[in-house]
Design an enzyme around this catalytic site. Structure first.
Site, PDB file in Angstrom:
ATOM      1  N   GLU A   1       0.824  -1.220   0.000  1.00  0.00           N
ATOM      2  CA  GLU A   1       0.000   0.000   0.000  1.00  0.00           C
ATOM      3  C   GLU A   1       0.856   1.266   0.000  1.00  0.00           C
ATOM      4  OE1 GLU A   1      -3.174   0.199   2.817  1.00  0.00           O
ATOM      5  OE2 GLU A   1      -4.010  -1.735   2.239  1.00  0.00           O
ATOM      6  N   GLY A   2       1.913   1.248  -0.783  1.00  0.00           N
ATOM      7  CA  GLY A   2       2.850   2.360  -0.833  1.00  0.00           C
ATOM      8  C   GLY A   2       3.975   2.111   0.147  1.00  0.00           C
TER       9      GLY A   2
END
Length: 821
Positions: free
Chosen positions: A498-499
């Site tokens: 998620e990043g």
């Protein structure tokens, strides 16, 4: 001399007006009032008035200001304004500003903070936590899942589907549970305390995925077809975004879809030919419907005149011809279902686009809007839940485990780690409580979600590292009785997904925060991009002079904070927390000032100075986490029992904020301006030290001793005292050991010897025979000894047990290869 005094009074009046953030006209009028008094006293003459009016009127008269000042500023601004990509613009436009805007303002409204509602569960949500969630926790055997089966057992999968664990976000009209974000967070916290595989499996379908995207953007036909099936567990979803060439830089995905006509079920239809290569996709090996992100191209203009619509999202059924799916990755021995998805020149109808053809090219906006919500819930909640369970378990273990004839938890080195574990767990739960309430209020907090994702996963990394150090060999030796090892192995997974955390800290938190949360920066950028000259000049004039006034106000506030050490700042309470509110208010002004000076001096280069922007982001993050910690303390009733946890969390956070400020100033490229800024924000050095040994001792003692404060820290975790629940067994053993200690001391006194706290069962038999204790006390000693041994012992295996599974898999593969040949 008199004129100089009046001059100082005018400057002081303007400073007070700036501090109070009055309008420009009001500030100039207040200054003029002082000038009039000076004139009446005969100390200010015509020359003084000429100087005052010459300095103020050009800024006060809008026509003059725009013609001679704003026009030149706008021209200069357009030259130095940093470039913004379309994906960056969409990410900024997609999010909303909430409490993060207040803490960036230099003047947080504490009353507003405490008016925000407390997260609460509905009776239905509470029943779900007490029923199905507890039940599925009891069904999980982490050793079986991780070491033997590399998957959840079939009965757990069936239970999750039957009880709609994958449908917490789906509306009730489609058969879903429609739980609040706060409730989802509580569910994931409890699951994460039991099994990372379980929490990941439940978390992903309720985060960024087909269900979320369909509810917000799907056509009526798509919603009616898929949502009831997703709610009933008939469909298992996944979302394919990341690929080999585009990980954290999701906007650079090379996967492509070409709009064309093709054959579909014997008819020629408008569709897309998709070629893609995705990896790291959670639930992909078992998914039946795949959300796919790709770049859509329309070279023949079959959809519109735009031949390059851009990132688009579509739903692809698993049985689509040419889809390669089913293989698995193994993420650091945490075997949740995760794997690659590939396709080469796959044809699907254009109606597979989520939202239909009209949503072609709008996929990035869809993703960032939904991701800002999911990022607030899934990983932060799993991290907080894991930290809470680990905190109680490590405290119990440290009290039960003895070395040198004393509990290891009484050693000061261990106390330091226990304090970090407990203090971080307290803060992390406060962050998730507050952030999920924001989501429930309708916010799409992109900046807050980045703060939550980065800092809570990093804090979980520290918590699990400290816990492993306290447990020593108990944490290292994997086996059915090890409740830390797999979590330790799997923590880096949450750091990268998620990043990646490096990207999130260095680019996202402040990069988006400065744009979204600053009250004027985005207005200036938007004004500078207006094509109509007069409209652009008017809009830019309003924004830039609002910005100048904002900067002056925060300069004054920073100076006053530095001189007064925050003594006269406002705080909503007068107890032990007042100082924390005052310091946060001062740091908020510091952040706003440092941001404005950095933008003014570095311009677009600030975007490339990732270390500098990361430190500004650390200040913003600290302000947010400190605020949520104070909010949590208030929601819990401002209990003195919890003060050690609050003090540790706040002092550690404030120390980190000051470290970020100090490092920022030490590395600012313009040394002269850096020196001026240091005088304005930190002239006397640090104000806050790290938590004291006394505070850390109090937390360590709290974690090792059952109490209401300890119970609040671990509230909501699965601690049921039943066979198979290692955390519940630890809690029971802690109670038994503490109850056994007075009996043990009485026996030692009788024998006139300081005995080791071992072989309590043998000691019980001896003492019972000598009538030193009764049979009930003897049984308690035996029970405590059995629990003590379960706690300190580690697993061992026959050689064949460790290699048999590998060999069987190899043999199975050889047989399958032979059949295929």
């Amino acid at each position: 001399m008199a004129e100089f005094i009046w001059f100082l009074l005018v400057v002081l009046t303007l400073a007070v007006a700036s501090y109070q953030r009055t309008t420009l006209v009001t500030a100039v009028s207040m200054g003029a009032g002082v000038m009039i008094l000076g004139t009446l006293f005969g100390d200010i003459g015509l020359f003084g008035w000429v100087i005052y009016l010459a300095l103020t009127l050009p800024f006060t008269l809008s026509n003059v200001r725009q013609s001679y000042i704003t026009k030149k500023l706008l021209s200069f601004y357009r030259k130095v304004m940093p470039e913004m990509s379309s994906t960056e613009q969409e990410a900024i436009d997609a999010g909303t500003v909430w409490w993060d805007g207040d803490i960036f303002s230099g003047k947080p409204d504490w009353d507003k903070l405490h008016r925000i509602q407390k997260g609460r569960l509905t009776p239905e949500e509470q029943a779900f936590l007490d029923g199905p969630v507890d039940q599925v926790c009891s069904m999980v055997d982490e050793w079986q899942i991780n070491h033997k089966d590399a998957d959840l057992p079939p009965e757990v999968w069936d239970y999750l589907k039957e009880h709609k664990f994958f449908a917490m976000i789906i509306k009730k009209e489609y058969g879903g549970l429609a739980f609040s974000a706060y409730a989802q967070s509580r569910v994931l916290q409890k699951l994460a305390g039991v099994s990372a595989v379980l929490s990941s499996t439940v978390g992903v379908p309720n985060s960024l995925g087909p269900g979320e995207l369909l509810q917000h953007y799907g056509t009526k036909e798509q919603q009616d077809h898929y949502l009831p099936r997703l709610a009933a567990g008939e469909e298992v979803p996944c979302f394919a975004l990341t690929g080999p060439e585009a990980g954290s830089d999701a906007g650079a995905i090379p996967d492509v879809g070409i709009v064309c006509k093709g054959d579909w079920n014997g008819e020629e239809v408008l569709g897309m030919r998709l070629t893609f290569n995705k990896r790291y996709i959670t639930l992909a090996p078992v998914a039946t419907v795949i959300g796919l992100a790709f770049k859509l191209q329309d070279p023949d203009g079959l959809l519109s005149e735009n031949k390059d619509p851009g990132i688009t999202c579509a739903l692809i059924p698993r049985d689509t011809k040419g889809l390669e799916i089913g293989r698995r990755h193994l993420p650091l021995n945490t075997p949740f279902q995760n794997g690659p998805i590939r396709g080469n020149d796959i044809f699907v109808p254009i109606d597979y686009i989520i939202g239909g053809p009209s949503m072609a090219g709008k996929g990035w906006r869809m993703l960032v809007e939904c991701l800002s919500v999911g990022r607030c819930i899934t990983l932060p909640s799993s991290a907080a839940g894991g930290a809470k369970s680990v905190a109680l378990a490590t405290g119990a273990y440290a009290r039960i485990r003895r070395q040198f004839r004393m509990p290891v938890g009484q050693m000061e080195g261990v106390e330091e780690m226990l304090a970090r574990i407990g203090g971080n767990a307290y803060l992390m739960d406060g962050v998730t409580r507050f952030s999920t309430v924001g989501v429930d209020l309708g916010e799409k907090p992109s900046v807050i979600s980045a703060i939550c994702k980065y800092h809570l996963t990093e804090k979980m990394r520290q918590v699990i590292n400290d816990a492993m150090d306290v447990h020593g060999g108990k944490g290292v030796m994997l086996g059915p009785n090890n409740y830390l090892g797999r979590g330790y192995q799997g923590v880096p997974v949450s750091i990268t997904v998620e990043g990646a955390n490096i990207l999130t800290r260095n680019m996202m938190i402040f990069g988006q925060g400065a744009m979204r949360c600053h009250p004027y920066v985005l207005q200036e950028i938007q004004a500078a991009s207006i094509e109509d000259k007069n409209e652009a000049l008017a809009a830019f004039d309003k924004a830039v002079f609002g910005h100048i006034g904002f900067a002056i106000a925060n300069t004054v506030r920073s100076i006053w904070f530095s001189l007064s050490n925050g003594a006269f700042s406002s705080a909503p309470f007068t107890d032990e927390t007042a100082r924390y509110y005052k310091l946060l208010q001062g740091y908020s002004a510091n952040l706003a000032l440092l941001t404005d000076v950095s933008m003014g001096v570095l311009g677009g280069d600030l975007k490339r100075r990732e270390r500098l922007s990361a430190r500004l982001g650390d200040i913003l993050s600290g302000l947010y986490m400190g605020s949520t910690t104070l909010k949590r303390f208030d929601e819990d009733g401002r209990l003195k029992e919890d003060l050690p946890l609050l003090h540790w969390a706040m002092q550690n956070t404030l120390h980190d904020i000051e470290t970020a400020i100090d490092d920022f100033l030490a590395n600012f490229p313009n040394r002269a301006i850096a020196g001026v800024m240091r005088v304005l924000v930190m002239p006397f050095g640090r104000r806050v030290g790290k938590p004291s040994d006394k505070t850390e001792h109090a937390i360590a003692k709290m974690l090792q001793t059952p109490s209401s404060a300890r119970s609040r820290l671990g509230y909501g975790q699965y601690l049921t005292r039943e066979e198979g629940n290692l955390f519940g067994d630890l809690e029971q053993t802690l109670d038994d050991v503490l109850a056994a200690e007075p009996i043990f001391e009485r026996i030692c006194k009788h024998k006139k010897a300081k005995l080791p706290f071992t072989r309590l069962d043998v000691l019980a038999d001896e003492a019972l025979a000598e009538d030193v204790i009764d049979s009930e006390e003897a049984e308690l000693l035996r029970k405590a000894e059995a629990g003590r041994l379960r706690t300190i012992n580690v697993d061992d295996f026959d050689h064949e047990e460790l290699v048999a599974k590998i060999n069987s898999q190899t043999e199975s593969k050889k047989k399958n290869d032979g059949k295929a040949a």
